[in-house]
Scaffold this motif. Sequence first.
Motif, PDB file in Angstrom:
ATOM      1  N   GLY A 118      20.769 -11.147  76.076  1.00  5.89           N
ATOM      2  CA  GLY A 118      19.718 -11.471  77.035  1.00  5.89           C
ATOM      3  C   GLY A 118      20.209 -12.277  78.212  1.00  5.89           C
ATOM      4  N   CYS A 139      11.008  -9.358  69.390  1.00  9.75           N
ATOM      5  CA  CYS A 139      11.916  -8.719  70.345  1.00  9.75           C
ATOM      6  C   CYS A 139      11.442  -9.011  71.762  1.00  9.75           C
ATOM      7  CB  CYS A 139      11.969  -7.210  70.128  1.00  9.75           C
ATOM      8  SG  CYS A 139      12.883  -6.338  71.431  1.00  9.75           S
ATOM      9  N   ALA A 195      11.386  -7.786  75.140  1.00  7.76           N
ATOM     10  CA  ALA A 195      11.589  -6.603  75.986  1.00  7.76           C
ATOM     11  C   ALA A 195      10.942  -6.824  77.352  1.00  7.76           C
ATOM     12  CB  ALA A 195      11.013  -5.361  75.313  1.00  7.76           C
ATOM     13  N   GLU A 253      11.834  -7.297  80.452  1.00  7.66           N
ATOM     14  CA  GLU A 253      12.958  -7.147  81.382  1.00  7.66           C
ATOM     15  C   GLU A 253      12.462  -7.311  82.819  1.00  7.66           C
ATOM     16  OE1 GLU A 253      16.580  -4.072  81.171  1.00  7.66           O
ATOM     17  OE2 GLU A 253      14.634  -3.145  81.482  1.00  7.66           O
ATOM     18  N   ASP A 268      17.072  -2.320  79.107  1.00  8.79           N
ATOM     19  CA  ASP A 268      16.181  -2.328  77.946  1.00  8.79           C
ATOM     20  C   ASP A 268      15.194  -1.170  78.007  1.00  8.79           C
ATOM     21  OD1 ASP A 268      17.515  -4.592  77.222  1.00  8.79           O
ATOM     22  OD2 ASP A 268      15.878  -5.983  77.623  1.00  8.79           O
ATOM     23  N   ARG A 269      14.680  -0.908  79.209  1.00  8.15           N
ATOM     24  CA  ARG A 269      13.718   0.183  79.357  1.00  8.15           C
ATOM     25  C   ARG A 269      14.316   1.508  78.890  1.00  8.15           C
ATOM     26  NH1 ARG A 269      13.141   1.852  85.118  1.00  8.15           N
ATOM     27  NH2 ARG A 269      14.625   3.444  84.452  1.00  8.15           N
ATOM     28  N   LEU A 276      15.981   0.270  68.040  1.00  3.21           N
ATOM     29  CA  LEU A 276      15.429  -1.077  68.126  1.00  3.21           C
ATOM     30  C   LEU A 276      14.666  -1.417  66.854  1.00  3.21           C
ATOM     31  CD1 LEU A 276      14.599  -3.710  69.539  1.00  3.21           C
ATOM     32  CD2 LEU A 276      12.672  -2.455  70.522  1.00  3.21           C
ATOM     33  N   CYS A 320       6.729  -6.431  75.277  1.00  5.92           N
ATOM     34  CA  CYS A 320       7.208  -5.488  76.294  1.00  5.92           C
ATOM     35  C   CYS A 320       6.326  -5.564  77.526  1.00  5.92           C
ATOM     36  CB  CYS A 320       7.201  -4.062  75.724  1.00  5.92           C
ATOM     37  SG  CYS A 320       7.882  -2.817  76.839  1.00  5.92           S
ATOM     38  N   ASN A 378      16.794 -10.132  72.320  1.00 11.65           N
ATOM     39  CA  ASN A 378      16.396  -9.103  73.284  1.00 11.65           C
ATOM     40  C   ASN A 378      16.728  -7.713  72.757  1.00 11.65           C
ATOM     41  OD1 ASN A 378      19.198  -8.724  73.949  1.00 11.65           O
ATOM     42  ND2 ASN A 378      18.591  -8.177  76.022  1.00 11.65           N
ATOM     43  N   VAL A 379      16.308  -6.689  73.475  1.00 12.70           N
ATOM     44  CA  VAL A 379      16.444  -5.298  73.030  1.00 12.70           C
ATOM     45  C   VAL A 379      17.895  -4.931  72.767  1.00 12.70           C
ATOM     46  CG1 VAL A 379      16.140  -2.883  73.712  1.00 12.70           C
ATOM     47  CG2 VAL A 379      14.341  -4.554  74.208  1.00 12.70           C
ATOM     48  N   GLU A 380      18.768  -5.218  73.719  1.00 12.25           N
ATOM     49  CA  GLU A 380      20.169  -4.798  73.582  1.00 12.25           C
ATOM     50  C   GLU A 380      20.841  -5.458  72.389  1.00 12.25           C
ATOM     51  OE1 GLU A 380      24.370  -4.783  76.074  1.00 12.25           O
ATOM     52  OE2 GLU A 380      22.514  -5.246  77.140  1.00 12.25           O
ATOM     53  N   SER A 422      21.207 -10.419  81.833  1.00 10.27           N
ATOM     54  CA  SER A 422      20.863  -9.339  80.908  1.00 10.27           C
ATOM     55  C   SER A 422      21.620  -8.057  81.234  1.00 10.27           C
ATOM     56  CB  SER A 422      19.353  -9.081  80.946  1.00 10.27           C
ATOM     57  OG  SER A 422      18.946  -8.718  82.249  1.00 10.27           O
TER      58      SER A 422
END
Length: 584
Positions: free
Chosen positions: A155, A180, A182, A184, A192-193, A203, A223, A309-311, A414
């Motif tokens: 993140g 999470c 998300a 962004e 992330d999208r 995820l 999100c 975060n997503v990643e 990010s």
Amino acid sequence: MKIRVGLGSCGIASGGRKVMGVLKSRAKELGINIEIENTGCIGMCFYEPLVDIVTDEKTYTYGFVDDELAKRIIDEHIKGGNIIEDKIIYSTDNEADYEKKQYKIVLENCGIINPEKIEDYIEKNGYSAVEKVLKEMTPEKVVEVIKEAGLRGRGGAGFPTWFKWNAARKSKGDKKYMVCNADEGDPGAFMDRSVLEGDPHRLIEGMIIGAYAIGANEGIIYCRAEYPLAIERLELAMEQAREKNYLGNSILGTNFNFDLIIKKGAGAFVCGEETALIESLEGKRGMPRLKPPFPAQAGYFQYPTNINNVETLANVPWIFSNGAKAYSDIGSGKSVGTKVFALSGKIKNGGLVEIPMGMTLREVIFDIGGGIKNGKKFKAVQMGGPSGGCIPASLLDTPVTYEAINATGAIMGSGGMVVLDETTCMVDIAKFFLDFTCKESCGKCIYCRIGTKRMHEILVKITEGKGKMEDLDELESLAYSIKDASLCGLGQTAPNPVLTGLKYFREEYEAHIIDKRCPAKQCKDLLTYSINPDKCIGCTLCAKNCPTNTIDGSVKKVHSINQEGCIKCGNCLSVCKFDAVNVM
């Protein structure tokens, strides 16, 4: 054989849905029975719309597909068996330059599988990591594997993931939450999208493993509401996962229960900070909390909460499927694994890339990104979003690691990477980012709320030619005060664009102040438009397009600009076909 159409947000915006409609209708007209399905973004946004022809032996990718090419693909490639060679941008035996230096972990399925079919994900070894973790490992062992892998938060801060998981696992509470992030919000960031749209089950799988490690039975994906396609595909993926017993009660026959909900954020940049995110989840205004206590001790409604975060979470299934050592062997030093970047700005190949940590900025921008558009010179790259910093051409050989990027004065962030060329004014770009951060400040901290506003006002003065040399000292003083006195990462990093600008491009600031000149010719108040009498042929185009009628001259006679009436709109420059308009 089947056909895939890239229908991430970038593909849809480029006309991908229309292309899919043409492919389907043409195949139906010719009586061809072939599977035509959607996929996410493979990263090559600069070639959209993209269409893949997938056979047992090879995959052929067509770029810039319009209605005519879509019909040709059906007629010539599918029916006739003849590849349209001049339209192929990529094939499995002729890898594109854009792909050669990448190493895909997080993005390995994006643009390959149908994100709306759980069977596609399972076929790619999906959910095997969850099964291994739940049936063969203790929560303590899961945390240990993440520690051995060396996974750090993607993140922005690069904080060790295992440490956060371990802190939440050890905290006592009737409930625990796996969250999470998300949200962004960086301009120019879409990493992330693309994961949410192209591989949502990855995820979900990462969140299940994290929840098991910390002892959480409930999870929340926060999100931003501006990602409707991502939310739509996430909701479908969650429903499919419940049907397959990857979410819900007694997952895969074990005694572990876990389910997910989605919370839509309203687009506040500050809610990317974990404690402000928690406030928003609780229905309050998104403002950061004092730490300690940290979310791992008292987070969502004061229950122990882990936020990644997503990643970060999308790396987790790969680690358990391939082993901690396989992951830690990628990268450089303490910066292990890969990092996803969104390349944007003045770059030829704008899109998503995933690289092993340690690759240099030069390799990312020129070898993968293809270099700068329109033959312009590279000037700087903005990393870390609006709170990041500008890294100059002299530091292009900086390796992409947390430590090396931080040493330049920028931050990894990010994963936004905005490339700037010689036409970019470094004062103006700093003004743009300060305008963003001062508007996005939640207002809780005085230095962040007012200090960023004062910095922005000084930058406006400088770009209008009203600056003084003492303004540069004031900017630096304010910058360090804001960094020291702000509660959260927004204020602590907001001055970075100015500080790196003064560090690497001070002469450009001084040119605005001393010479009343913008070297990049972007600051309107410092520009003067004039007509070169040696090049002007009197075509009258400039006069016809001047909104204030301040250009004098008749047909086939040299024209001139009345400086008092000129509003510096640049219309004359854009319409002149003889390079007769000078800008100083």
